[in-house]
Scaffold this motif. Structure first.
Motif, PDB file in Angstrom:
ATOM      1  N   HIS A   8       0.838  -1.205   0.000  1.00  0.00           N
ATOM      2  CA  HIS A   8       0.000   0.000   0.000  1.00  0.00           C
ATOM      3  C   HIS A   8       0.871   1.251   0.000  1.00  0.00           C
ATOM      4  O   HIS A   8       1.964   1.264   0.547  1.00  0.00           O
ATOM      5  CB  HIS A   8      -0.930   0.004   1.215  1.00  0.00           C
ATOM      6  CG  HIS A   8      -1.873  -1.155   1.239  1.00  0.00           C
ATOM      7  ND1 HIS A   8      -2.999  -1.194   0.444  1.00  0.00           N
ATOM      8  CD2 HIS A   8      -1.844  -2.325   1.910  1.00  0.00           C
ATOM      9  CE1 HIS A   8      -3.621  -2.342   0.649  1.00  0.00           C
ATOM     10  NE2 HIS A   8      -2.938  -3.037   1.538  1.00  0.00           N
ATOM     11  N   CYS A   9       0.350   2.290  -0.608  1.00  0.00           N
ATOM     12  CA  CYS A   9       1.049   3.569  -0.700  1.00  0.00           C
ATOM     13  C   CYS A   9       1.267   4.162   0.691  1.00  0.00           C
ATOM     14  O   CYS A   9       0.338   4.210   1.498  1.00  0.00           O
ATOM     15  CB  CYS A   9       0.230   4.527  -1.553  1.00  0.00           C
ATOM     16  SG  CYS A   9       0.973   6.168  -1.700  1.00  0.00           S
ATOM     17  N   ARG A  10       2.488   4.621   0.953  1.00  0.00           N
ATOM     18  CA  ARG A  10       2.772   5.205   2.272  1.00  0.00           C
ATOM     19  C   ARG A  10       2.193   6.617   2.400  1.00  0.00           C
ATOM     20  O   ARG A  10       2.166   7.172   3.482  1.00  0.00           O
ATOM     21  CB  ARG A  10       4.281   5.229   2.523  1.00  0.00           C
ATOM     22  CG  ARG A  10       4.846   3.840   2.816  1.00  0.00           C
ATOM     23  CD  ARG A  10       6.242   3.920   3.404  1.00  0.00           C
ATOM     24  NE  ARG A  10       7.225   4.253   2.404  1.00  0.00           N
ATOM     25  CZ  ARG A  10       7.982   3.343   1.771  1.00  0.00           C
ATOM     26  NH1 ARG A  10       7.855   2.071   2.052  1.00  0.00           N
ATOM     27  NH2 ARG A  10       8.864   3.720   0.870  1.00  0.00           N
ATOM     28  N   HIS A  11       1.742   7.185   1.293  1.00  0.00           N
ATOM     29  CA  HIS A  11       1.171   8.534   1.348  1.00  0.00           C
ATOM     30  C   HIS A  11      -0.350   8.498   1.433  1.00  0.00           C
ATOM     31  O   HIS A  11      -0.948   9.089   2.319  1.00  0.00           O
ATOM     32  CB  HIS A  11       1.604   9.361   0.133  1.00  0.00           C
ATOM     33  CG  HIS A  11       3.069   9.667   0.154  1.00  0.00           C
ATOM     34  ND1 HIS A  11       3.621  10.544   1.051  1.00  0.00           N
ATOM     35  CD2 HIS A  11       4.084   9.187  -0.590  1.00  0.00           C
ATOM     36  CE1 HIS A  11       4.927  10.594   0.857  1.00  0.00           C
ATOM     37  NE2 HIS A  11       5.237   9.785  -0.133  1.00  0.00           N
ATOM     38  N   CYS A  12      -0.985   7.759   0.525  1.00  0.00           N
ATOM     39  CA  CYS A  12      -2.448   7.821   0.480  1.00  0.00           C
ATOM     40  C   CYS A  12      -3.110   6.491   0.841  1.00  0.00           C
ATOM     41  O   CYS A  12      -4.332   6.433   0.999  1.00  0.00           O
ATOM     42  CB  CYS A  12      -2.915   8.278  -0.900  1.00  0.00           C
ATOM     43  SG  CYS A  12      -2.747   7.009  -2.169  1.00  0.00           S
ATOM     44  N   GLY A  13      -2.334   5.410   0.989  1.00  0.00           N
ATOM     45  CA  GLY A  13      -2.898   4.133   1.412  1.00  0.00           C
ATOM     46  C   GLY A  13      -3.499   3.293   0.303  1.00  0.00           C
ATOM     47  O   GLY A  13      -3.927   2.169   0.547  1.00  0.00           O
ATOM     48  N   VAL A  31       4.648   1.507  -7.580  1.00  0.00           N
ATOM     49  CA  VAL A  31       4.025   2.772  -7.972  1.00  0.00           C
ATOM     50  C   VAL A  31       2.572   2.765  -7.502  1.00  0.00           C
ATOM     51  O   VAL A  31       1.838   1.795  -7.727  1.00  0.00           O
ATOM     52  CB  VAL A  31       4.076   2.960  -9.509  1.00  0.00           C
ATOM     53  CG1 VAL A  31       3.450   4.293  -9.901  1.00  0.00           C
ATOM     54  CG2 VAL A  31       5.512   2.888 -10.024  1.00  0.00           C
ATOM     55  N   CYS A  32       2.161   3.864  -6.829  1.00  0.00           N
ATOM     56  CA  CYS A  32       0.792   3.959  -6.331  1.00  0.00           C
ATOM     57  C   CYS A  32      -0.174   4.071  -7.506  1.00  0.00           C
ATOM     58  O   CYS A  32       0.032   4.861  -8.422  1.00  0.00           O
ATOM     59  CB  CYS A  32       0.651   5.161  -5.406  1.00  0.00           C
ATOM     60  SG  CYS A  32      -1.032   5.365  -4.787  1.00  0.00           S
ATOM     61  N   THR A  33      -1.248   3.247  -7.454  1.00  0.00           N
ATOM     62  CA  THR A  33      -2.228   3.266  -8.539  1.00  0.00           C
ATOM     63  C   THR A  33      -3.074   4.540  -8.490  1.00  0.00           C
ATOM     64  O   THR A  33      -3.746   4.872  -9.457  1.00  0.00           O
ATOM     65  CB  THR A  33      -3.181   2.054  -8.431  1.00  0.00           C
ATOM     66  OG1 THR A  33      -3.734   2.022  -7.112  1.00  0.00           O
ATOM     67  CG2 THR A  33      -2.440   0.759  -8.707  1.00  0.00           C
ATOM     68  N   ASP A  34      -3.040   5.255  -7.350  1.00  0.00           N
ATOM     69  CA  ASP A  34      -3.891   6.427  -7.179  1.00  0.00           C
ATOM     70  C   ASP A  34      -3.080   7.726  -7.330  1.00  0.00           C
ATOM     71  O   ASP A  34      -3.236   8.456  -8.305  1.00  0.00           O
ATOM     72  CB  ASP A  34      -4.570   6.346  -5.803  1.00  0.00           C
ATOM     73  CG  ASP A  34      -5.691   7.354  -5.664  1.00  0.00           C
ATOM     74  OD1 ASP A  34      -6.006   8.020  -6.662  1.00  0.00           O
ATOM     75  OD2 ASP A  34      -6.251   7.457  -4.566  1.00  0.00           O
ATOM     76  N   CYS A  35      -2.165   7.983  -6.371  1.00  0.00           N
ATOM     77  CA  CYS A  35      -1.444   9.262  -6.407  1.00  0.00           C
ATOM     78  C   CYS A  35      -0.160   9.193  -7.227  1.00  0.00           C
ATOM     79  O   CYS A  35       0.530  10.193  -7.380  1.00  0.00           O
ATOM     80  CB  CYS A  35      -1.164   9.766  -4.986  1.00  0.00           C
ATOM     81  SG  CYS A  35       0.166   8.897  -4.133  1.00  0.00           S
ATOM     82  N   LYS A  36       0.184   7.980  -7.719  1.00  0.00           N
ATOM     83  CA  LYS A  36       1.327   7.768  -8.622  1.00  0.00           C
ATOM     84  C   LYS A  36       2.699   7.940  -7.948  1.00  0.00           C
ATOM     85  O   LYS A  36       3.718   7.994  -8.630  1.00  0.00           O
ATOM     86  CB  LYS A  36       1.260   8.706  -9.858  1.00  0.00           C
ATOM     87  CG  LYS A  36      -0.053   8.664 -10.617  1.00  0.00           C
ATOM     88  CD  LYS A  36      -0.356   7.275 -11.143  1.00  0.00           C
ATOM     89  CE  LYS A  36      -1.695   7.253 -11.863  1.00  0.00           C
ATOM     90  NZ  LYS A  36      -2.176   5.875 -12.083  1.00  0.00           N
TER      91      LYS A  36
HETATM   92 ZN    ZN Z   1      -0.712   6.983  -3.208  1.00  0.00          ZN
END
Ligand code: ZN
Length: 181
Positions: A8-13, A31-36
């Protein structure tokens, strides 16, 4: 040990996927699928000492996994905001409760398979009494012939001990940089 893949993304989860980033990078990154956000993963440093007393070396019997009950030189992961020698000294205090004078860097061992670099300093013991912490079942001084070679916790510790006693026999301590693949 290899670290587990990032989930999971450490910024947005949001979920991450391992893929080549768009910036020309040649390695797959998380690579985050949301915030990239691209989460880079890099090797960790393990720092420790070869504490010596006359013709003997201090080993610690591990009270933690991995390799519970096996013998090791005092060593552990370097922390933020410390130098390699500070980390090596800290681990030697934490795991052995030893009094010592830190000496030169003795071995640098790359272990690319697990993404680690291990660094061991020689340390001249100032006392042969120890006060090991909770990570250690027992501390003991060993001559070369007493070393429990079949019960050494890590290959980097075994290699460092082999090089240490070889240098001791030669009467000349050198710096050794090696790779374990
Ligand atoms: Zn993210």
């Amino acid at each position: 040990m290899l670290r587990a893949p990032i989930q999971h993304c450490r910024h947005c989860g949001s979920k991450v996927t391992y893929q080549l980033p768009d910036d020309g990078d040649t390695r797959e990154r998380a690579v985050c699928t949301d915030c990239k956000t691209i989460h880079y993963e890099n090797p960790l440093n393990v720092v420790g000492t070869v504490p010596h007393w006359g013709d003997k070396v201090l080993l610690c019997k591990r009270n933690i996994e991995p390799r519970w009950g096996k013998w090791t030189l005092p060593a552990g992961f370097m922390e933020l905001n410390e130098t390699t020698s500070e980390g090596a000294a800290r681990e030697t205090v934490e795991e052995a409760g030893a009094l010592f004078e830190l000496q030169n860097l003795f071995s640098l061992i790359n272990v690319p398979r697990v993404g680690q670099v291990h660094l061991f300093y020689r340390a001249r013991l100032l006392s042969d009494t120890f006060d090991p912490g909770f990570e250690t079942l027992e501390t003991r001084l060993f001559t070369e012939h007493e070393i429990p070679w079949d019960d050494i916790a890590f290959r980097t510790v075994r290699a460092t001990l082999e090089m240490y006693f070889a240098d001791r026999r030669a009467g000349n301590y050198q710096f050794h940089a090696i790779d374990i693949t």
